[in-house]
Design a protein around this motif. Structure first.
Motif, PDB file in Angstrom:
ATOM      1  N   MET A  42     -11.443   3.451   0.963  1.00 52.60           N
ATOM      2  CA  MET A  42     -10.144   2.782   0.949  1.00 52.60           C
ATOM      3  C   MET A  42      -9.345   3.129   2.197  1.00 52.60           C
ATOM      4  N   PRO A  43      -8.452   2.227   2.613  1.00 50.68           N
ATOM      5  CA  PRO A  43      -7.485   2.613   3.640  1.00 50.68           C
ATOM      6  C   PRO A  43      -6.484   3.565   2.990  1.00 50.68           C
ATOM      7  N   CYS A  44      -5.594   4.149   3.765  1.00 50.68           N
ATOM      8  CA  CYS A  44      -4.596   5.031   3.166  1.00 50.68           C
ATOM      9  C   CYS A  44      -3.482   4.186   2.535  1.00 50.68           C
ATOM     10  N   PRO A  76       0.171   6.427   5.182  1.00 51.70           N
ATOM     11  CA  PRO A  76      -0.125   5.174   4.477  1.00 51.70           C
ATOM     12  C   PRO A  76       0.044   3.946   5.364  1.00 51.70           C
ATOM     13  N   GLU A  77      -0.902   3.016   5.202  1.00 56.37           N
ATOM     14  CA  GLU A  77      -0.830   1.756   5.940  1.00 56.37           C
ATOM     15  C   GLU A  77      -0.197   0.672   5.078  1.00 56.37           C
ATOM     16  N   VAL A  78      -0.256   0.869   3.761  1.00 56.60           N
ATOM     17  CA  VAL A  78       0.268  -0.106   2.817  1.00 56.60           C
ATOM     18  C   VAL A  78       0.995   0.665   1.722  1.00 56.60           C
ATOM     19  N   ILE A  79       2.053   0.070   1.193  1.00 56.06           N
ATOM     20  CA  ILE A  79       2.717   0.699   0.066  1.00 56.06           C
ATOM     21  C   ILE A  79       2.716  -0.279  -1.117  1.00 56.06           C
ATOM     22  N   ALA A  80       2.127   0.169  -2.210  1.00 54.30           N
ATOM     23  CA  ALA A  80       1.995  -0.696  -3.382  1.00 54.30           C
ATOM     24  C   ALA A  80       3.072  -0.340  -4.398  1.00 54.30           C
ATOM     25  N   HIS A  81       3.596  -1.368  -5.081  1.00 53.60           N
ATOM     26  CA  HIS A  81       4.656  -1.120  -6.048  1.00 53.60           C
ATOM     27  C   HIS A  81       4.639  -2.172  -7.138  1.00 53.60           C
ATOM     28  N   ASP A  82       5.355  -1.910  -8.212  1.00 53.48           N
ATOM     29  CA  ASP A  82       5.475  -2.869  -9.304  1.00 53.48           C
ATOM     30  C   ASP A  82       6.286  -4.077  -8.819  1.00 53.48           C
ATOM     31  N   LEU A  83       6.142  -5.192  -9.529  1.00 59.42           N
ATOM     32  CA  LEU A  83       6.901  -6.384  -9.144  1.00 59.42           C
ATOM     33  C   LEU A  83       8.340  -6.348  -9.644  1.00 59.42           C
TER      34      LEU A  83
END
Ligand code: ZN
Ligand code: ZN
Ligand code: FE
Length: 764
Positions: free
Chosen positions: A403-405, A458-465
């Motif tokens: 995975m990417p970071c 981190p290259e991407v930050i994931a979050h809830d909608l």
């Protein structure tokens, strides 16, 4: 056997061992092997793992490398061994070198380990120099994650750095044949930390323990500093003491966990199966949920309305010593005011816990960062971690793809976050609900801590909608490229990630609520999903949730909503609701909200249906902690195969699950005096029926026959077991959670997996 190779043929190998290999006695293990095979060179910890350079005869090197993994210490988890031949350096001996810091790959910090048998035996033998010493530890046990201030894991980077080892301790630390060889928190009464009671040492640890035990026997509340924070403790058989603790802590009904002096005491108060016993004894020493024995003498105030008890065994030498003199069962609950983060800071503990606890048992080994007790349940003879913290964190979760970071922010309830790098996902400890400034501060500071420790970029930050989640706003504040992920898709993905699968599967995600793509509250989701995308295949028909959050606190509001939905008019709905704590004006307001759709957002949350039924049968009409109504409905559930009718509307997409026939029959049952446990049993069977029926329909349409069960509702053991059994009988393969919580505590892992897959897809 060491083999002397007289020929000049020598090789030198550089070997990197990754995984959980620090703080578990891996370097001494390497040292002993090097001696056995007559090798020269060195070993050290790096931020990547354990690095070895060894030189000697080729066949000795081969045997050495084989034995590295085969004979690894019990707590080690070797993820990978990489080795390469390098130039001869001409070393004449084998050394353990100072650790070095560099490299960018994921280093692995060890999790805290409960007191081992050997240390426990030393604690109890009067001739031993650590007799009665509350900070005894060795390479196989002791604090780890909670005392680490920086990486790599070395004494100078822990909160033990302020204690200078005495001669005897230093000798143990330096001796590769000693159990304490490079045990970073090594200490003894001469050189290590000591206890205090209300700030005073009372002339020695034994006096402090004696006095603290007396305080507990007198029915008072004692704050006790543990591994990851303070506990609040009191005698679990003393109702006055437990009630006092409830009032002072502001915790009305949520069950307290207890600590038992030993396994025989556990058996005295609970029924114990083999797997639960194994979990209780495991090095992680989690809280295990067990069926309570009636008449066990435990105050009903400990876990009101519950047939189960959360039980743990002593896991530090301090607990062990305290429990040998204190009452045999103690309430041991997080040291905090209700809904605030666990307290762990010595400088503020008097301010923060002084009004709750009568006395404070503390010590001078600081906690670097807090970590709650973990909680494990057992369903279908398989463990199910429902709160992942002390003992498990920061052990990484190995995934099936590079995975990417990614930084995934989780949700606002039972929050956790997750970083990924390579094939590893690092899930934070349970950080509680982000509903106040304190817990949000705590959350953001832990994100920073992890980022520094592991040098994550981190290259991407994931979050809830959910636009109003504090975790979403935090994600947006970082300025990183964001990836919004639907709540129930993340639930299903976390189950897939745990099983190292990509899908597609039929994902069944049941919870109280999660933000839906249509802006409504979702939570009875049947999805067809993989790690990239999902399609919503079925859900309960939406009903209004009168008063929004007010309906979460008052399940009776959801009951009225379902009654109105099922009977069509107020009169019949009112007649059906036999017992309600609601007064006329509130009832009137609720009907108005439903009929006029005022402050009554639409929901299809399965948790809300559980609430409605719980209130309908008179089990719970007012909740004081999350999911109380559903939990109490499960607690009284009586086994039955009987189920109520329901129907599936299949000429629309997604399919609509209609439970009105069930609601009407429940009302009938209540009217004819059927006991609530029977109704609860029939209700649970109906939900299992729905799961199987809808899955069969989706399989017919899609050919998918793997089902992933996720979402907080599946903490319900009866439902999980019923669904699992019935699905398997119908030819499905069932995936369920085991090491990652099915509730929102596992959300961040699912978000991370989805964000990683989407990112990689875009990069192709
Ligand atoms: Zn030990
Ligand atoms: Zn010492
Ligand atoms: Fe959820």
């Amino acid at each position: 056997m060491a083999v002397k190779d007289e020929s000049a043929h020598r090789l030198r190998r550089r070997i990197l061992v990754t995984g959980t290999v620090q703080g578990v006695g891996f370097r001494p293990h390497v040292f002993r092997l090097a001696r056995r095979y007559g090798l020269a060179g060195w070993v050290c910890n790096t931020s990547q793992g354990v690095l070895i350079e060894a030189e000697g005869a080729p066949h000795s090197l081969t045997s050495f490398e084989e034995a590295l993994v085969r004979e690894a210490p019990p707590l080690a988890r070797v993820a990978d061994v990489r080795s390469a031949t390098i130039h001869i350096a001409g070393d004449t001996e084998f050394r353990v070198r100072q650790s070095v810091t560099h490299d960018e790959v994921c280093p692995v910090l060890p999790a805290d380990v409960s007191l081992c048998d050997q240390c426990a035996a030393e604690l109890r033998s009067p001739a031993n120099r650590r007799y009665g010493y509350p900070f005894t530890n060795c390479t196989n046990c002791g604090p780890r994650f909670t005392i680490v201030e920086a990486v790599p894991y070395d004494r100078r980077n822990t909160t033990m750095s302020r204690f200078v080892m005495c001669e005897s301790c230093q000798k143990e630390y330096d001796d590769p044949n000693d159990r304490r060889f490079h045990a970073q928190p090594n200490a003894c009464p001469v050189c290590g930390p000591h206890l205090t009671l209300d700030g005073s040492t009372l002339g020695g640890d034994a006096n402090v323990i004696e006095r603290a035990a007396l305080i507990l026997r007198e029915g008072k509340v004692l704050a006790v500093k543990g591994l990851g924070g303070y506990h609040l403790a009191c005698d679990a058989r003393n109702t006055a003491a437990v009630s006092t603790l409830r009032i002072r802590k502001g915790r009305v009904g949520k069950p307290f966990a207890v600590m038992c002096a030993d396994m025989s005491e556990v058996r005295r108060i609970c029924h114990l199966d083999a797997l639960s016993e194994e979990l209780l004894r495991s090095p992680e020493k989690p809280i295990v949920l067990l069926p309570a024995r009636p008449g066990n003498g435990i105050s009903p105030q400990v876990a009101p309305g519950m047939r189960t008890l959360g039980v743990m065994l002593p896991y530090t030498p301090l607990h062990e010593l305290l429990m040998s003199e204190a009452p045999r069962v103690l309430v041991m609950t997080s040291g905090n005011l209700s809904e605030e983060p666990l307290e762990y800071r010595d400088d503020v503990v008097v301010d923060r816990l002084g009004l709750i606890a009568d006395h404070i048992l503390s010590h001078d080994r600081p906690i670097a960062h807090p970590c709650d007790d973990s909680v494990v349940n057992v369903a279908d003879d398989t463990p199910m971690v429902v709160r992942r913290a002390r003992g498990y964190v920061p052990r990484p979760i190995e995934m099936h793809f590079e995975m990417p970071c990614v930084l995934a922010c989780g949700g606002d309830l039972k929050s956790t976050f997750c970083f990924t790098r390579g094939k590893l996902a690092l899930l934070s400890q349970h950080l509680g609900d982000l509903e106040n400034a304190l817990s949000l501060d705590h959350y953001t500071s832990m994100v920073r801590r992890f980022q520094e420790f592991f040098d994550f970029r981190p290259e991407v930050i994931a979050h809830d909608l959910h636009p109003d989640y504090a975790s979403t706003r935090f994600a947006q504040s970082t300025g990183l490229p964001g990836e919004g992920i639907q709540h129930h898709h993340a639930h299903v993905a976390s189950c897939l990630a745990e099983h190292r699968l990509d899908g597609p599967v039929i994902g069944v995600a049941f919870d109280g609520m999660g933000y839906g793509l249509d802006g409504n509250s979702w939570g009875s989701e049947f999805l067809t999903a993989d790690l990239q995308s999902f399609r919503r295949a079925a859900h309960l028909i939406y009903v209004p949730q009168p008063g929004g959050d007010a309906a979460v606190r008052r399940p009776g509001r959801m009951a009225f909503s379902y009654l109105l939905h099922s009977f069509g008019d107020r009169e019949e709905a009112t007649a059906a609701m036999r017992s309600s704590e609601m007064d006329e004006s509130e009832k009137e307001a609720v009907f108005m909200q439903i009929e006029r759709r005022l402050n009554a957002p639409l929901t299809c949350g399965m948790g809300r249906l559980f609430d409605a039924v719980s209130a309908l049968v008179g089990v719970c009409d007012k909740v004081t902690y999350e999911a109380q109504a559903a939990i109490e409905l499960e607690q009284i559930c009586e086994h039955t195969e009987e189920a109520y009718p329901w129907s599936l509307v299949t000429d629309v997409s997604p399919f609509q699950i209609d439970v009105r026939p069930m609601i009407r029959r429940i009302v009938e049952d209540v009217g004819t005096g059927v006991e609530p446990p029977t109704i609860s049993g029939r209700f649970h069977s109906t939900i299992a029926d729905i799961v199987v029926g809808v899955c069969v329909q989706i399989r017919d349409d899609t050919g998918l026959s793997q089902v992933a069960l996720s979402g907080g509702v599946f903490q319900n053991r009866i439902l999980l077991e019923k669904c699992g059994k019935r699905l398997r009988e119908n030819g499905f393969e069932v995936l369920r959670h085991s090491s990652v919580p099915c509730n929102d505590g596992g959300l961040s892992l699912g978000q991370a997996a989805i964000a990683a897959r989407r990112y990689m897809h875009r990069c192709v």
